[in-house]
Design a protein around this motif. Structure first.
Motif, mmCIF file in Angstrom:
data_model
loop_
_atom_site.group_PDB
_atom_site.id
_atom_site.type_symbol
_atom_site.label_atom_id
_atom_site.label_comp_id
_atom_site.label_asym_id
_atom_site.label_seq_id
_atom_site.Cartn_x
_atom_site.Cartn_y
_atom_site.Cartn_z
ATOM 1 N N ASP A 242 2.935 -11.928 -236.727
ATOM 2 C CA ASP A 242 4.353 -11.887 -237.128
ATOM 3 C C ASP A 242 5.085 -13.103 -236.574
ATOM 4 O OD1 ASP A 242 3.858 -9.445 -238.354
ATOM 5 O OD2 ASP A 242 4.695 -8.269 -236.682
ATOM 6 N N LEU A 243 4.808 -13.441 -235.309
ATOM 7 C CA LEU A 243 5.456 -14.612 -234.702
ATOM 8 C C LEU A 243 5.065 -15.892 -235.432
ATOM 9 C CD1 LEU A 243 5.163 -13.802 -230.900
ATOM 10 C CD2 LEU A 243 7.213 -13.682 -232.333
ATOM 11 N N LEU A 244 3.796 -15.994 -235.828
ATOM 12 C CA LEU A 244 3.359 -17.179 -236.571
ATOM 13 C C LEU A 244 4.085 -17.284 -237.914
ATOM 14 C CD1 LEU A 244 -0.482 -17.093 -235.883
ATOM 15 C CD2 LEU A 244 1.183 -18.712 -234.948
ATOM 16 N N ARG A 245 4.223 -16.148 -238.618
ATOM 17 C CA ARG A 245 4.913 -16.163 -239.917
ATOM 18 C C ARG A 245 6.397 -16.499 -239.747
ATOM 19 N NH1 ARG A 245 0.964 -12.410 -240.853
ATOM 20 N NH2 ARG A 245 2.073 -10.579 -240.109
ATOM 21 N N ILE A 246 7.024 -15.943 -238.714
ATOM 22 C CA ILE A 246 8.442 -16.228 -238.455
ATOM 23 C C ILE A 246 8.618 -17.704 -238.117
ATOM 24 C CG2 ILE A 246 10.351 -15.803 -236.850
ATOM 25 C CD1 ILE A 246 9.334 -12.831 -236.754
ATOM 26 N N ALA A 247 7.763 -18.234 -237.240
ATOM 27 C CA ALA A 247 7.857 -19.650 -236.873
ATOM 28 C C ALA A 247 7.704 -20.542 -238.102
ATOM 29 C CB ALA A 247 6.794 -19.990 -235.823
ATOM 30 N N ALA A 248 6.748 -20.235 -238.969
ATOM 31 C CA ALA A 248 6.537 -21.044 -240.171
ATOM 32 C C ALA A 248 7.757 -21.000 -241.086
ATOM 33 C CB ALA A 248 5.289 -20.562 -240.911
ATOM 34 N N ALA A 249 8.334 -19.815 -241.261
ATOM 35 C CA ALA A 249 9.507 -19.683 -242.139
ATOM 36 C C ALA A 249 10.714 -20.424 -241.574
ATOM 37 C CB ALA A 249 9.848 -18.207 -242.343
ATOM 38 N N LEU A 250 10.777 -20.528 -240.247
ATOM 39 C CA LEU A 250 11.894 -21.232 -239.605
ATOM 40 C C LEU A 250 11.577 -22.702 -239.358
ATOM 41 C CD1 LEU A 250 12.960 -18.499 -237.019
ATOM 42 C CD2 LEU A 250 14.010 -19.026 -239.241
ATOM 43 N N ASP A 251 10.387 -23.144 -239.799
ATOM 44 C CA ASP A 251 9.928 -24.524 -239.627
ATOM 45 C C ASP A 251 9.946 -24.921 -238.155
ATOM 46 O OD1 ASP A 251 8.827 -26.847 -240.670
ATOM 47 O OD2 ASP A 251 10.779 -27.839 -240.861
ATOM 48 N N GLU A 252 9.437 -24.025 -237.317
ATOM 49 C CA GLU A 252 9.361 -24.252 -235.875
ATOM 50 C C GLU A 252 7.935 -24.018 -235.408
ATOM 51 O OE1 GLU A 252 11.383 -25.345 -233.632
ATOM 52 O OE2 GLU A 252 13.280 -25.285 -234.704
ATOM 53 N N ASN A 253 7.601 -24.586 -234.275
ATOM 54 C CA ASN A 253 6.326 -24.310 -233.635
ATOM 55 C C ASN A 253 6.444 -22.964 -232.943
ATOM 56 O OD1 ASN A 253 4.239 -24.329 -231.476
ATOM 57 N ND2 ASN A 253 3.852 -26.379 -232.296
ATOM 58 N N VAL A 254 5.398 -22.173 -232.981
ATOM 59 C CA VAL A 254 5.450 -20.842 -232.376
ATOM 60 C C VAL A 254 5.762 -20.929 -230.879
ATOM 61 C CG1 VAL A 254 2.983 -20.585 -231.871
ATOM 62 C CG2 VAL A 254 4.372 -18.566 -232.394
ATOM 63 N N THR A 255 5.393 -22.021 -230.239
ATOM 64 C CA THR A 255 5.693 -22.148 -228.810
ATOM 65 C C THR A 255 7.196 -22.232 -228.551
ATOM 66 O OG1 THR A 255 5.394 -24.545 -228.855
ATOM 67 C CG2 THR A 255 3.475 -23.209 -228.247
ATOM 68 N N VAL A 256 7.948 -22.716 -229.527
ATOM 69 C CA VAL A 256 9.411 -22.728 -229.385
ATOM 70 C C VAL A 256 9.938 -21.296 -229.378
ATOM 71 C CG1 VAL A 256 11.582 -23.421 -230.516
ATOM 72 C CG2 VAL A 256 9.654 -25.024 -230.409
ATOM 73 N N LEU A 257 9.357 -20.458 -230.249
ATOM 74 C CA LEU A 257 9.784 -19.052 -230.271
ATOM 75 C C LEU A 257 9.435 -18.351 -228.967
ATOM 76 C CD1 LEU A 257 8.716 -17.697 -233.772
ATOM 77 C CD2 LEU A 257 10.852 -18.776 -233.122
ATOM 78 N N ILE A 258 8.198 -18.535 -228.530
ATOM 79 C CA ILE A 258 7.711 -17.800 -227.371
ATOM 80 C C ILE A 258 8.384 -18.282 -226.093
ATOM 81 C CG2 ILE A 258 5.680 -17.338 -225.959
ATOM 82 C CD1 ILE A 258 4.047 -17.438 -228.566
ATOM 83 N N GLY A 259 8.529 -19.572 -225.934
ATOM 84 C CA GLY A 259 9.134 -20.096 -224.719
ATOM 85 C C GLY A 259 8.299 -19.745 -223.501
ATOM 86 N N SER A 260 8.900 -19.832 -222.354
ATOM 87 C CA SER A 260 8.239 -19.464 -221.107
ATOM 88 C C SER A 260 8.758 -18.121 -220.659
ATOM 89 C CB SER A 260 8.523 -20.500 -220.022
ATOM 90 O OG SER A 260 8.021 -21.745 -220.401
ATOM 91 N N PRO A 261 7.858 -17.199 -220.331
ATOM 92 C CA PRO A 261 8.363 -15.908 -219.861
ATOM 93 C C PRO A 261 9.099 -16.064 -218.539
ATOM 94 C CG PRO A 261 5.957 -15.993 -219.753
ATOM 95 C CD PRO A 261 6.419 -17.255 -220.387
ATOM 96 N N PRO A 262 10.067 -15.206 -218.304
ATOM 97 C CA PRO A 262 10.786 -15.271 -217.031
ATOM 98 C C PRO A 262 9.808 -15.101 -215.863
ATOM 99 C CG PRO A 262 11.840 -13.743 -218.539
ATOM 100 C CD PRO A 262 10.543 -14.153 -219.156
ATOM 101 N N THR A 263 10.191 -15.579 -214.730
ATOM 102 C CA THR A 263 9.345 -15.492 -213.537
ATOM 103 C C THR A 263 9.060 -14.031 -213.199
ATOM 104 O OG1 THR A 263 10.396 -17.488 -212.711
ATOM 105 C CG2 THR A 263 9.196 -16.166 -211.120
ATOM 106 N N GLN A 264 7.790 -13.786 -212.938
ATOM 107 C CA GLN A 264 7.391 -12.432 -212.532
ATOM 108 C C GLN A 264 7.892 -12.163 -211.127
ATOM 109 O OE1 GLN A 264 3.230 -11.601 -213.075
ATOM 110 N NE2 GLN A 264 3.102 -13.000 -214.778
ATOM 111 N N ARG A 265 8.339 -10.961 -210.902
ATOM 112 C CA ARG A 265 8.842 -10.609 -209.566
ATOM 113 C C ARG A 265 8.088 -9.459 -209.008
ATOM 114 N NH1 ARG A 265 14.985 -11.558 -211.423
ATOM 115 N NH2 ARG A 265 14.644 -13.718 -211.762
#
Length: 82
Positions: free
Chosen positions: A59-82
């Motif tokens: 789903d993330l890959l399809r959304i990224a493609a439709a938005l003309d973005e790299n999936v890594t832009v969508l995912i970003g970096s997860p917040p720091t684990q605590r």
């Protein structure tokens, strides 16, 4: 979605949803038009944007493609684990 997820996962989900909503709006897509472009239901896109659903990677890959973005832009970096 497990209710006992750690706070950092819940925060990551929320941030992911906000990024997708912002990118969708910048691309002049409604949730409905993004749904049509991706084959992901509008209801699921809505839950992803609210941070209440774990999207599948496909789903993330399809959304990224439709938005003309790299999936890594969508995912970003997860917040720091605590």
């Amino acid at each position: 979605m497990p209710r006992d997820d750690p706070d950092w996962i819940i925060e990551w989900r929320r941030e992911l949803g906000e990024r997708i909503a912002d990118l969708r709006a910048a691309a002049h897509h409604t949730q409905e038009s993004l749904s049509e472009a991706t084959g992901v239901s509008r209801a699921h896109i809505q839950r992803i944007e609210r941070g209440t659903s774990d999207p599948r990677f496909g789903d993330l890959l399809r959304i990224a493609a439709a938005l003309d973005e790299n999936v890594t832009v969508l995912i970003g970096s997860p917040p720091t684990q605590r």
